[in-house]
Scaffold this active site. Sequence first.
Site, mmCIF file in Angstrom:
data_model
loop_
_atom_site.group_PDB
_atom_site.id
_atom_site.type_symbol
_atom_site.label_atom_id
_atom_site.label_comp_id
_atom_site.label_asym_id
_atom_site.label_seq_id
_atom_site.Cartn_x
_atom_site.Cartn_y
_atom_site.Cartn_z
ATOM 1 C CG MET A 161 139.369 9.376 137.445
ATOM 2 S SD MET A 161 139.379 8.161 136.080
ATOM 3 C CE MET A 161 137.812 8.426 135.265
ATOM 4 C CB ALA A 163 134.097 14.993 139.579
ATOM 5 C CE1 TYR A 164 132.957 8.766 133.850
ATOM 6 C CE2 TYR A 164 134.495 7.242 134.890
ATOM 7 C CZ TYR A 164 133.503 7.501 133.959
ATOM 8 O OH TYR A 164 133.059 6.491 133.138
ATOM 9 C CB ALA A 165 136.122 8.059 141.003
ATOM 10 C CB SER A 167 129.609 10.638 138.839
ATOM 11 O OG SER A 167 130.452 10.053 137.859
#
Length: 277
Positions: A161, A163-165, A167
């Site tokens: 994850m 990209a999530y991290a 962001s």
Amino acid sequence: MKSVAGMNVLVTGAAMGLGKLFATRAVEEGAAAVVLWDANETALQQTAAELGALGGAAHHGTVVHQQTVDVTSSDRVATAAERVRDEVGTTHVLFNNAGVVRGNGYFWETNPKDFTLTMEVNSVGPMRVAREFLPGMIESGEPCRLVNIASSAGLNAIPRMAAYAASKWAAVGFSDSVRLELEQAGHQRVKVTTVCPTYIDTGMFDGAKGILFTPMLKQEDVVEATWAAMLEGRPFVVMPWTSRMNKILTGVLPVRLRDLYLRRVGVYNSMDEFYGH
């Protein structure tokens, strides 16, 4: 601040999950106006109808406003914010709650559209919204609150994850920096709270594996902890306690030892079977 009674509250991502619960709490406490923003028009209309009925039943006189807003669009955010200023006035409490999570694959397998959307919603979106309302909060001279919903993924790296991290790391850095800027500029009546929970039972993280001593959080518990911190003006909500411990340990352990520890407790494998929305 003892409650939001008589204040104007705006919640992004308000149609469901945490956002709906924050908005419900505001109505129950007797906010003067509760403004609901969400990109999902159908769900937003249903939530607005429910909260409008709740406000009437409680005899608080809370006025519920709804606006279909995509926080990835600067124009839409600006237009909607202008309407809020015209119709409601100063926004005293802002919950930057809108967020997305995409996939559980490795970064090199990720569609660029997905990681771009993730950054736009989770990182840039809160900046756009806060920039619209912070000046009014400052100028009002009244007690005001900015609450940014980040994640424990913004405190530690999480494989599958990226990209999530990324962001959420950005969201944490933005949120706490604005807190310090307000203090430095002498605007002590505007407080910022950064919220960093682990996985929550909203449906966004269905399939995520449990981490040692870290159960899936209940939405109501996150809302309760966040609400109390918001009223008090506390800078951070990090939950559960294991997230705080992991952050401390990863700050002092050598990288390889840190990786071994986080792999053993399940952090690094928590997204292997993720299938949430």
